[in-house]
Design an enzyme around this catalytic site. Structure first.
Site, PDB file in Angstrom:
ATOM      1  N   ASP A 106     -33.309 -10.154 -32.461  1.00  0.00           N
ATOM      2  CA  ASP A 106     -32.080 -10.761 -31.940  1.00  0.00           C
ATOM      3  C   ASP A 106     -31.457  -9.933 -30.824  1.00  0.00           C
ATOM      4  OD1 ASP A 106     -29.949 -12.775 -32.094  1.00  0.00           O
ATOM      5  OD2 ASP A 106     -28.701 -11.166 -32.919  1.00  0.00           O
ATOM      6  N   GLU A 119     -30.394  -7.173 -21.715  1.00  0.00           N
ATOM      7  CA  GLU A 119     -30.114  -8.571 -22.017  1.00  0.00           C
ATOM      8  C   GLU A 119     -29.459  -9.248 -20.822  1.00  0.00           C
ATOM      9  OE1 GLU A 119     -27.749  -8.502 -25.564  1.00  0.00           O
ATOM     10  OE2 GLU A 119     -29.411  -7.831 -26.836  1.00  0.00           O
ATOM     11  N   HIS A 155     -29.170 -12.666 -29.230  1.00  0.00           N
ATOM     12  CA  HIS A 155     -28.065 -11.813 -29.698  1.00  0.00           C
ATOM     13  C   HIS A 155     -26.956 -12.664 -30.335  1.00  0.00           C
ATOM     14  CE1 HIS A 155     -26.053  -7.667 -28.898  1.00  0.00           C
ATOM     15  NE2 HIS A 155     -25.624  -8.178 -30.039  1.00  0.00           N
ATOM     16  N   ILE A 156     -27.323 -13.454 -31.334  1.00  0.00           N
ATOM     17  CA  ILE A 156     -26.378 -14.378 -31.971  1.00  0.00           C
ATOM     18  C   ILE A 156     -26.018 -13.947 -33.396  1.00  0.00           C
ATOM     19  CG2 ILE A 156     -27.074 -16.359 -30.583  1.00  0.00           C
ATOM     20  CD1 ILE A 156     -28.771 -17.263 -33.035  1.00  0.00           C
TER      21      ILE A 156
END
Length: 461
Positions: free
Chosen positions: A304, A309, A339-340
């Site tokens: 994730d 990013e 990245h949740i």
């Protein structure tokens, strides 16, 4: 044989007649409080009476926007992050900034932030901020270390089940028109061992959820921690890797955790284990993970977070960002998410409330309770009845003689409350003083802020 004790009914017993006396001890105290004089906190304002401007980036919760605006602050809300150059160009207009994980508050940004008083990180991590530089500039940094713990833990459990049942592969195949019903290589998670690296707020929440699924839980942490449920702390990372069917990381990004999982660590895992990283991108050596996946040493992975990013939604996740991105994207047994981990409505609402309240308390009352880079100092509120009281908030270098200088300046006045503390190079003092006339304020401020140790001095009236 003893006689039974006759217990008399006290004044808090329920009455059969409709009288107004309280019927329980809780009602009694509520009744007493209603008749007590209430001490209402006084709203404090900076002596300069300058409008507070707040910059919120990265689509921070609108609840936070409403909270800050309700306090009378001017709030500019943006959905995207800002680059260092954009921040340097704009930050000088703001007294507070709120960010998430993509905006980087570097030493250069801090230097350009001539009005900045406080930084709010609307997330768990604070590694995107140069904390020492902010502290030296007199800027406390607040975060929300606990609010999204449940959201991350639930995502990990979804990934554990998804990997063990090959949900990603089967879903992709069916979307491309391929019917592939199979049980080979698909497992129940019941009875399997989950190894948690980092048993903090997320790790411990995850531990409880995993046991509810019937999993055995091991964890490794650098400190001894009382486990929840039947979880067991192991003596080393190597032991955890060797005994676990699933390994999940929940550690901060620090110099000592960078690439903490690399070629040697993957080699120590059970052949066919599953690997999950929802912590920080740089704690895993991704090329080593790719090799372990290709060889079958690792049966599947969920990732994730990444070393680098995209700055905003819709931006490409490609080899220009991370050299191995296209290889990882093409691997069938890997679940990739942007990245949740903490991206739920509940988590973002709680984070928005927690951090905006911390920012508000510092701007309005000087409280640094909960700051990650700053001495934690707080005083009880000045009440509305204390009309002549003012609050001094003095950030200074942590060196001898400062308190003597400050107290000499305050000596003509009655000091009602005073508290100071230090952290590293920086110290912070709060004091409430009474009977200060308006004409004395500027002289007193000039005297305190004029000392050689002064970093930032605010007077709240």
């Amino acid at each position: 044989m003893t006689n039974p004790i006759n217990i008399k009914v006290g004044s808090f017993a329920a009455s059969s007649s409709p009288v107004s006396t309280p019927s329980s001890i809780h009602d009694h105290f509520r009744h007493v409080r209603r008749h007590e004089h209430e001490h209402v906190p006084r709203v404090l304002h900076p002596i300069d009476n300058e409008d507070i401007r707040v910059l919120l980036l990265e689509n921070i919760s609108l609840d936070a926007v409403q909270c800050l605006r309700a306090k009378g602050f001017h709030v500019d809300h943006h959905t995207r992050a800002m680059s260092e150059d954009d921040l340097i160009q704009n930050i000088g207009n703001y007294h507070a900034i709120g960010i998430r994980s993509k905006t980087k508050i570097t030493a250069n940004v801090v230097k350009a932030a001539t009005k900045l008083l406080v930084i709010g990180c609307f997330c768990i991590g604070t590694n995107q901020v140069d904390l020492p530089a902010a502290a030296r500039a007199g800027i406390p940094v607040f975060n929300s270390p606990f609010s999204n713990s449940r959201s991350v833990a639930e995502l990990v459990m979804a990934e554990v089940v998804g990997l063990s049942r090959q949900l990603f592969e089967r879903s992709y195949e069916l979307r491309t028109g391929i019917w592939n019903k199979q049980s080979k290589g698909c497992w129940e998670v019941r009875g399997k061992t989950l190894g948690i690296v980092g048993y903090g707020h997320i790790g411990s929440q995850l531990s409880v959820l995993a046991e509810a699924f019937g999993m055995r839980v091991l964890f490794h942490d650098i400190v001894n921690i009382m486990p929840l449920g039947q979880a067991r702390q192991v003596d080393s990372l190597a032991t955890l890797l060797a005994e676990s069917d699933f390994i999940t990381l929940h550690v901060p990004e620090l110099p000592e955790t960078t690439n903490m999982i690399s070629y040697s660590e993957f080699a120590k895992m059970k052949k066919g284990a599953y690997f999950i990283n929802n912590a920080r991108g740089k704690v895993v050596d991704i090329p080593a993970l790719i090799d372990a996946l290709k060889s079958g040493q690792v049966a599947g992975a969920a990732v994730d977070v990444f070393p680098f990013e995209p700055a905003f939604n819709g931006a490409p996740f490609d080899d220009q960002l991370n050299a191995w991105a296209s290889i990882l994207r093409g691997m069938y047994n890997v679940m990739l998410t942007p990245h949740i981990g903490g991206s739920t409505e509940e988590a973002q609402r709680m984070i928005g409330d927690e951090v905006s309240q911390a920012v508000t308390r510092y701007l309005g009352y000087g409280s640094t309770f909960g700051a990650v880079n700053f001495p934690e100092v707080d005083l009880r509120a000045i009440t509305a009845e204390q009309g002549t009281h003012i609050r001094v908030c003095h950030v200074h270098k942590n060196q001898p003689g400062v308190l003597k200088q400050v107290n000499d300046a305050l000596s003509p006045y009655n000091v009602e409350k005073q508290y100071s503390d230090s952290k590293g190079e920086v110290a912070y003092l709060m004091a409430d003083i009474a009977d200060v006339s308006r004409r004395d304020l500027n002289h007193l401020r000039d005297r305190i802020s004029g000392t050689d140790a002064n970093i930032l001095t605010r007077f709240l009236i």
